[in-house]
Design an enzyme around this catalytic site. Structure first.
Site, PDB file in Angstrom:
ATOM      1  N   PRO A 178      49.724 -27.652  53.419  1.00 43.17           N
ATOM      2  CA  PRO A 178      49.896 -26.650  54.474  1.00 43.17           C
ATOM      3  C   PRO A 178      48.960 -25.458  54.366  1.00 43.17           C
ATOM      4  CG  PRO A 178      51.794 -26.688  52.998  1.00 43.17           C
ATOM      5  CD  PRO A 178      50.965 -27.892  52.676  1.00 43.17           C
ATOM      6  N   ASN A 179      48.496 -25.044  55.521  1.00 46.28           N
ATOM      7  CA  ASN A 179      47.672 -23.841  55.718  1.00 46.28           C
ATOM      8  C   ASN A 179      46.238 -23.974  55.228  1.00 46.28           C
ATOM      9  OD1 ASN A 179      49.779 -22.232  56.923  1.00 46.28           O
ATOM     10  ND2 ASN A 179      50.734 -22.243  54.898  1.00 46.28           N
TER      11      ASN A 179
ATOM     12  N   GLU B  63      44.982 -32.252  40.436  1.00 48.92           N
ATOM     13  CA  GLU B  63      45.530 -31.145  41.230  1.00 48.92           C
ATOM     14  C   GLU B  63      44.474 -30.039  41.319  1.00 48.92           C
ATOM     15  OE1 GLU B  63      49.064 -29.524  39.415  1.00 48.92           O
ATOM     16  OE2 GLU B  63      49.055 -27.747  40.692  1.00 48.92           O
TER      17      GLU B  63
ATOM     18  N   TYR C 297      40.933 -16.706  49.452  1.00 45.05           N
ATOM     19  CA  TYR C 297      40.470 -18.096  49.619  1.00 45.05           C
ATOM     20  C   TYR C 297      39.020 -18.225  50.077  1.00 45.05           C
ATOM     21  CZ  TYR C 297      45.459 -18.956  49.151  1.00 45.05           C
ATOM     22  OH  TYR C 297      46.746 -18.996  48.683  1.00 45.05           O
TER      23      TYR C 297
ATOM     24  N   ARG D  23      48.500 -15.173  39.731  1.00 44.98           N
ATOM     25  CA  ARG D  23      49.058 -14.565  40.945  1.00 44.98           C
ATOM     26  C   ARG D  23      50.567 -14.346  40.762  1.00 44.98           C
ATOM     27  NH1 ARG D  23      46.931 -17.858  45.977  1.00 44.98           N
ATOM     28  NH2 ARG D  23      47.898 -16.078  47.051  1.00 44.98           N
TER      29      ARG D  23
ATOM     30  N   HIS E 185      43.475 -26.129  42.999  1.00 41.66           N
ATOM     31  CA  HIS E 185      43.798 -24.896  43.716  1.00 41.66           C
ATOM     32  C   HIS E 185      42.542 -24.051  43.824  1.00 41.66           C
ATOM     33  CE1 HIS E 185      47.957 -25.895  43.677  1.00 41.66           C
ATOM     34  NE2 HIS E 185      47.836 -26.200  42.394  1.00 41.66           N
TER      35      HIS E 185
ATOM     36  N   ASN F  66      45.368 -30.832  46.846  1.00 37.35           N
ATOM     37  CA  ASN F  66      45.773 -29.426  46.849  1.00 37.35           C
ATOM     38  C   ASN F  66      47.004 -29.358  47.755  1.00 37.35           C
ATOM     39  OD1 ASN F  66      46.220 -26.733  47.148  1.00 37.35           O
ATOM     40  ND2 ASN F  66      44.093 -26.178  47.587  1.00 37.35           N
TER      41      ASN F  66
ATOM     42  N   ALA G  38      51.376 -24.632  49.265  1.00 35.14           N
ATOM     43  CA  ALA G  38      52.659 -24.082  48.817  1.00 35.14           C
ATOM     44  C   ALA G  38      53.631 -25.164  48.343  1.00 35.14           C
ATOM     45  CB  ALA G  38      53.278 -23.264  49.935  1.00 35.14           C
TER      46      ALA G  38
ATOM     47  N   ARG H 185      42.387 -17.596  56.790  1.00 40.19           N
ATOM     48  CA  ARG H 185      43.531 -17.082  56.021  1.00 40.19           C
ATOM     49  C   ARG H 185      43.044 -16.299  54.790  1.00 40.19           C
ATOM     50  NH1 ARG H 185      46.224 -21.718  52.088  1.00 40.19           N
ATOM     51  NH2 ARG H 185      47.803 -20.121  51.876  1.00 40.19           N
TER      52      ARG H 185
HETATM   53  C1  DQA Z   1      46.719 -22.785  46.877  1.00 43.48           C
HETATM   54  C2  DQA Z   1      47.642 -21.854  46.103  1.00 43.48           C
HETATM   55  C3  DQA Z   1      49.052 -21.939  46.631  1.00 43.48           C
HETATM   56  O1  DQA Z   1      49.916 -21.080  45.898  1.00 43.48           O
HETATM   57  C4  DQA Z   1      49.099 -21.534  48.088  1.00 43.48           C
HETATM   58  O2  DQA Z   1      50.403 -21.678  48.599  1.00 43.48           O
HETATM   59  C5  DQA Z   1      48.098 -22.271  48.907  1.00 43.48           C
HETATM   60  C6  DQA Z   1      46.772 -22.503  48.371  1.00 43.48           C
HETATM   61  C7  DQA Z   1      45.241 -22.633  46.433  1.00 43.48           C
HETATM   62  O3  DQA Z   1      44.456 -23.483  46.796  1.00 43.48           O
HETATM   63  O4  DQA Z   1      44.886 -21.666  45.754  1.00 43.48           O
HETATM   64  O5  DQA Z   1      48.362 -22.612  50.063  1.00 43.48           O
HETATM   65  O6  DQA Z   1      47.109 -24.115  46.639  1.00 43.48           O
END
Ligand code: DQA
Length: 144
Positions: free
Chosen positions: A9-10, A97, A22, A106, A99, A73, A76, A17
């Site tokens: 998501p996102n 994984e 990011y 964080r 990020h 990735n 959340a 964003r």
């Molecule tokens: C994320 C870190 C997560 O905590 C966050 O919810 C994201 C992006 C990252 O790529 O740093 O959506 O996965």
């Protein structure tokens, strides 16, 4: 080698964003970077993004006996989803994984990852380069 890259998501909002966290690279840019890297390395790649947990589970399941590696990735869902963890365990496809941000530095809730329990390694805080690093990691693994 066939790799599935999955974003949760996102991540389709990359470039828009929270650019201070990011960066300014858009999701489309990210896809191009991954595709070019895979072309250079002779890797077949599929790239997928969804904002829905069940769709992410379906995509992970689709890798069974078809893909040699997953780069994920989960956004959340990293911090909440046992379903995504179970899907990665179920297919038993080597998974990295990723990020973009450094989740460990964080908010404390971002340091929790369920999917990590089923992953070969975690790449966090390397920005967009984390994705290509993850692909290289899977390539190295395959050579061993
Ligand atoms: C994320 C870190 C997560 O905590 C966050 O919810 C994201 C992006 C990252 O790529 O740093 O959506 O996965």
């Amino acid at each position: 080698m066939k790799i599935m890259v999955i974003n949760g998501p996102n991540l389709n909002m990359l470039g828009i964003r929270e650019p201070d966290i990011y960066g300014r690279v858009t999701y489309k840019d990210l896809c191009n970077i991954i595709e070019n890297h895979c072309k250079e390395k002779g890797v077949e790649v599929e790239i997928y993004q969804s904002n829905h947990e069940g769709d992410l589970v379906d995509k992970i399941q689709s890798t069974y006996n078809v893909f040699d590696g997953i780069v994920i990735n989960p956004g959340a869902y990293t911090h909440t989803s046992i379903a995504i963890l179970d899907a990665v365990k179920a297919v038993a496809v080597p998974t990295v994984e990723v990020h973009i941000s450094d989740v460990d530095s964080r908010e404390p809730f971002r340091a929790v990852s369920y999917v990590r329990l089923a992953c070969e390694t975690v790449i966090s805080g390397r920005g967009i380069a984390g994705y290509t690093d993850a692909i290289d990691y899977l390539l190295q693994m395959e050579k061993k």
